[in-house]
Design a protein around this motif. Structure first.
Motif, PDB file in Angstrom:
ATOM      1  N   LEU A 266       8.749  -2.677  11.479  1.00 38.70           N
ATOM      2  CA  LEU A 266       7.618  -3.565  11.225  1.00 38.70           C
ATOM      3  C   LEU A 266       8.083  -4.874  10.591  1.00 38.70           C
ATOM      4  O   LEU A 266       8.878  -4.872   9.654  1.00 38.70           O
ATOM      5  CB  LEU A 266       6.612  -2.887  10.296  1.00 38.70           C
ATOM      6  CG  LEU A 266       5.987  -1.571  10.793  1.00 38.70           C
ATOM      7  CD1 LEU A 266       5.076  -0.983   9.729  1.00 38.70           C
ATOM      8  CD2 LEU A 266       5.217  -1.806  12.088  1.00 38.70           C
ATOM      9  N   THR A 267       7.576  -5.977  11.112  1.00 42.86           N
ATOM     10  CA  THR A 267       7.846  -7.265  10.485  1.00 42.86           C
ATOM     11  C   THR A 267       7.003  -7.372   9.217  1.00 42.86           C
ATOM     12  O   THR A 267       6.036  -6.615   9.035  1.00 42.86           O
ATOM     13  CB  THR A 267       7.486  -8.420  11.428  1.00 42.86           C
ATOM     14  OG1 THR A 267       6.055  -8.424  11.629  1.00 42.86           O
ATOM     15  CG2 THR A 267       8.188  -8.262  12.777  1.00 42.86           C
TER      16      THR A 267
ATOM     17  N   THR B 225      -2.235   0.948  -0.063  1.00 38.99           N
ATOM     18  CA  THR B 225      -1.787   0.131   1.063  1.00 38.99           C
ATOM     19  C   THR B 225      -0.946  -1.046   0.598  1.00 38.99           C
ATOM     20  O   THR B 225       0.127  -1.318   1.151  1.00 38.99           O
ATOM     21  CB  THR B 225      -2.992  -0.375   1.871  1.00 38.99           C
ATOM     22  OG1 THR B 225      -3.725   0.741   2.381  1.00 38.99           O
ATOM     23  CG2 THR B 225      -2.552  -1.243   3.039  1.00 38.99           C
ATOM     24  N   ILE B 226      -1.388  -1.746  -0.442  1.00 40.96           N
ATOM     25  CA  ILE B 226      -0.639  -2.919  -0.894  1.00 40.96           C
ATOM     26  C   ILE B 226       0.674  -2.517  -1.577  1.00 40.96           C
ATOM     27  O   ILE B 226       1.705  -3.147  -1.374  1.00 40.96           O
ATOM     28  CB  ILE B 226      -1.495  -3.808  -1.831  1.00 40.96           C
ATOM     29  CG1 ILE B 226      -0.713  -5.052  -2.256  1.00 40.96           C
ATOM     30  CG2 ILE B 226      -1.962  -3.038  -3.051  1.00 40.96           C
ATOM     31  CD1 ILE B 226      -0.290  -5.939  -1.127  1.00 40.96           C
ATOM     32  N   ILE B 227       0.662  -1.428  -2.337  1.00 42.79           N
ATOM     33  CA  ILE B 227       1.882  -1.055  -3.057  1.00 42.79           C
ATOM     34  C   ILE B 227       2.938  -0.524  -2.085  1.00 42.79           C
ATOM     35  O   ILE B 227       4.130  -0.806  -2.226  1.00 42.79           O
ATOM     36  CB  ILE B 227       1.576  -0.024  -4.168  1.00 42.79           C
ATOM     37  CG1 ILE B 227       2.714   0.019  -5.202  1.00 42.79           C
ATOM     38  CG2 ILE B 227       1.355   1.359  -3.608  1.00 42.79           C
ATOM     39  CD1 ILE B 227       2.785  -1.196  -6.075  1.00 42.79           C
TER      40      ILE B 227
ATOM     41  N   ASP C 143       8.701  -4.140   1.685  1.00 40.01           N
ATOM     42  CA  ASP C 143       9.275  -5.483   1.554  1.00 40.01           C
ATOM     43  C   ASP C 143      10.573  -5.472   0.760  1.00 40.01           C
ATOM     44  O   ASP C 143      11.443  -6.323   0.959  1.00 40.01           O
ATOM     45  CB  ASP C 143       8.286  -6.415   0.845  1.00 40.01           C
ATOM     46  CG  ASP C 143       7.098  -6.780   1.725  1.00 40.01           C
ATOM     47  OD1 ASP C 143       7.191  -6.589   2.956  1.00 40.01           O
ATOM     48  OD2 ASP C 143       6.083  -7.257   1.183  1.00 40.01           O
ATOM     49  N   LYS C 144      10.722  -4.519  -0.158  1.00 40.92           N
ATOM     50  CA  LYS C 144      11.883  -4.481  -1.044  1.00 40.92           C
ATOM     51  C   LYS C 144      12.899  -3.417  -0.627  1.00 40.92           C
ATOM     52  O   LYS C 144      13.785  -3.062  -1.421  1.00 40.92           O
ATOM     53  CB  LYS C 144      11.416  -4.259  -2.486  1.00 40.92           C
ATOM     54  CG  LYS C 144      10.575  -5.424  -3.026  1.00 40.92           C
ATOM     55  CD  LYS C 144      10.163  -5.238  -4.460  1.00 40.92           C
ATOM     56  CE  LYS C 144       9.301  -6.416  -4.920  1.00 40.92           C
ATOM     57  NZ  LYS C 144      10.042  -7.690  -4.931  1.00 40.92           N
ATOM     58  N   SER C 145      12.786  -2.917   0.598  1.00 39.84           N
ATOM     59  CA  SER C 145      13.716  -1.905   1.104  1.00 39.84           C
ATOM     60  C   SER C 145      14.708  -2.529   2.069  1.00 39.84           C
ATOM     61  O   SER C 145      14.329  -3.243   2.996  1.00 39.84           O
ATOM     62  CB  SER C 145      12.941  -0.785   1.814  1.00 39.84           C
ATOM     63  OG  SER C 145      12.080  -0.122   0.915  1.00 39.84           O
ATOM     64  N   LYS C 146      15.991  -2.265   1.854  1.00 45.56           N
ATOM     65  CA  LYS C 146      17.031  -2.747   2.762  1.00 45.56           C
ATOM     66  C   LYS C 146      16.934  -1.989   4.085  1.00 45.56           C
ATOM     67  O   LYS C 146      16.858  -0.753   4.071  1.00 45.56           O
ATOM     68  CB  LYS C 146      18.414  -2.532   2.142  1.00 45.56           C
ATOM     69  CG  LYS C 146      18.709  -3.385   0.923  1.00 45.56           C
ATOM     70  CD  LYS C 146      19.988  -2.943   0.231  1.00 45.56           C
ATOM     71  CE  LYS C 146      21.174  -3.038   1.155  1.00 45.56           C
ATOM     72  NZ  LYS C 146      22.442  -2.670   0.458  1.00 45.56           N
TER      73      LYS C 146
ATOM     74  N   GLU D 213       7.265 -12.273  -2.353  1.00 50.52           N
ATOM     75  CA  GLU D 213       7.672 -12.554  -0.987  1.00 50.52           C
ATOM     76  C   GLU D 213       8.608 -11.453  -0.489  1.00 50.52           C
ATOM     77  O   GLU D 213       9.428 -10.931  -1.257  1.00 50.52           O
ATOM     78  CB  GLU D 213       8.388 -13.905  -0.915  1.00 50.52           C
ATOM     79  CG  GLU D 213       7.472 -15.088  -1.139  1.00 50.52           C
ATOM     80  CD  GLU D 213       6.361 -15.156  -0.109  1.00 50.52           C
ATOM     81  OE1 GLU D 213       6.656 -14.942   1.088  1.00 50.52           O
ATOM     82  OE2 GLU D 213       5.206 -15.404  -0.497  1.00 50.52           O
ATOM     83  N   PRO D 214       8.499 -11.050   0.791  1.00 53.79           N
ATOM     84  CA  PRO D 214       9.422 -10.046   1.335  1.00 53.79           C
ATOM     85  C   PRO D 214      10.868 -10.466   1.146  1.00 53.79           C
ATOM     86  O   PRO D 214      11.231 -11.616   1.377  1.00 53.79           O
ATOM     87  CB  PRO D 214       9.041  -9.992   2.825  1.00 53.79           C
ATOM     88  CG  PRO D 214       7.619 -10.455   2.871  1.00 53.79           C
ATOM     89  CD  PRO D 214       7.494 -11.481   1.781  1.00 53.79           C
TER      90      PRO D 214
END
Length: 411
Positions: A123-124, A318-320, A326-329, A389-390
């Protein structure tokens, strides 16, 4: 999105069946409460699954696809375990069934690692909000089906038929998994070097300490308020079937609505704003609970309160989870995401277990004040945090960018 939805629904089918339907069936069969209570220990598998997440990231099938291979294996194992459980009598062969239930919980938790990692890699950033709204909604749908619908089927069809129906439902996503072609460009070569050191390295990233504090405290106000409803409604004289309907149906639908709305808005609105609003709604819901908490049995107020609370749950989850993606490599997607999941559920798990003890000391209203305190703390922490930000991760290997053509048939 259909694939992810099917995976998330079916991973909760078996879990909800074990945690909700099986205790009722066992009690009807004359099994003691102490034995039934042991089933809930299987829930500990989920917060601990980060311990084997690096293995899911590091090892995978090149022929089947890295996470696709894991999903095919685990979905099949869940199916086989449910079929096997259907052949044992629930009252006579409880020990064997307990082993199978433990395996189903383990396979479901591990399937969740692979499903989450697939979401992270595919997912983008703009798609993650909608993807995680599907995850949240699918979890509730799976819980309704596994915990409620299967229990209704059991009363009419018996143990074996109900388990076979559950197993067949679990097998349905296999059709999508088998048709799905995992994009190998999303599986980085660095995944081969993923190890348990990545768990430590996660905390060493710049600014990660503040984020860890946020995800550990963000759900606490919601968890404290949510844990009160079942015993509170019992004290108000509500019947168990009425409580089941309002919590498991009205509440679930409310959470799905909250998740859907956030999923639609998350790429249009600032992530920080959504986190603040979702946390604020938890506070509003807790305020509406003071009326039933102090003994006022007003059905309208209670229904509104449950709607707001579960709507806030769907929105918050959903937001968390979107932020966690976003913070996962990408090359350590399962490890990073699962570790964050463990952190966000750690204090929640402890608090949920102690809320009733707190209510015994401080009353229901006293616990609601605690819930509001956690909510205010969450609002302050989110307000002071600005890294929404991602994350753009840099990898040593070349990566495709949006717009690049993917040669057919290449590895």
């Amino acid at each position: 999105m259909v694939l992810l939805g099917g995976l998330y629904i079916t991973q909760f089918l078996g879990v909800a069946f074990i945690s909700t339907a099986v205790p009722a069936i066992l009690r009807e069969s004359g099994i003691g409460l102490d034995v039934i209570g042991a089933l809930y220990l299987f829930g500990l598998i989920w917060p601990l699954k980060f311990l084997w997440a690096p293995l899911i990231d590091r090892y995978g099938s090149k022929r089947l696809g890295h996470y696709r291979g894991w999903l095919i294996l685990l979905q099949s194992l869940i199916f086989v375990s449910l079929v096997a459980a259907s052949f044992f009598d629930v009252a006579i062969n409880f020990t064997v069934l307990a082993v199978l239930f433990g395996l189903i919980s383990l396979f479901s938790a591990t399937q969740d690692i692979a499903a989450d990692a697939l979401g992270v890699t595919m997912l983008t950033p703009d798609e993650r909000g909608f993807g995680n709204s599907i995850q949240t909604a699918s979890g509730f749908i799976g819980s309704i089906l596994g915990g409620g619908v299967v229990l209704i089927a059991y009363e009419r069809l018996g143990w074996q038929a109900s388990l076979l129906i559950l197993a067949a439902s679990t097998a349905i996503p296999l059709l999508n998994i088998l048709r799905f072609k995992e994009n190998k460009y999303f599986i980085k070569q660095e995944a081969e070097s993923v190890s348990y050191a990545d768990i430590i390295n996660f905390f060493r990233r710049p600014g990660m300490g503040r984020w860890v504090v946020i995800i550990m405290t963000y759900p606490l106000g919601l968890a404290a308020a949510n844990a009160l409803y079942n015993p509170m409604l019992v004290d108000l004289g509500w019947s168990l079937d009425r409580i089941g309907i309002v919590i498991n149906v009205v509440g679930a639908v409310s959470a799905i609505i909250g998740a859907a709305i956030v999923g639609l808005l998350i790429h249009r609105l600032d992530r920080k704003l959504i986190m603040l609003v979702a946390s604020g709604l938890t506070g509003v819901a807790a305020l509406t609970m003071f009326s039933p908490a102090t003994g006022t049995n007003n059905p309208t107020t209670i229904y509104v309160s449950i709607f707001l609370l579960m709507f806030a749950f769907g929105a918050s989850n959903t937001i968390i989870t979107t932020m966690m993606m976003d913070k996962s490599k990408p090359e350590a997607a399962g490890t990073d995401y699962t570790l964050q999941y463990a952190l966000t559920s750690a204090l929640t798990f402890v608090l949920a277990g102690g809320v009733l003890a707190l209510a015994e000391i401080f009353s229901y209203a006293g616990v609601l004040y605690i819930s509001l305190g956690f909510t205010v703390l969450s609002l302050l922490l989110v307000w002071s945090y600005n890294d929404f930000e991602p994350v753009q991760f840099q990898n040593e290997t070349d990566q495709l960018t949006l717009g690049d053509e993917i040669p057919i048939g290449t590895d």
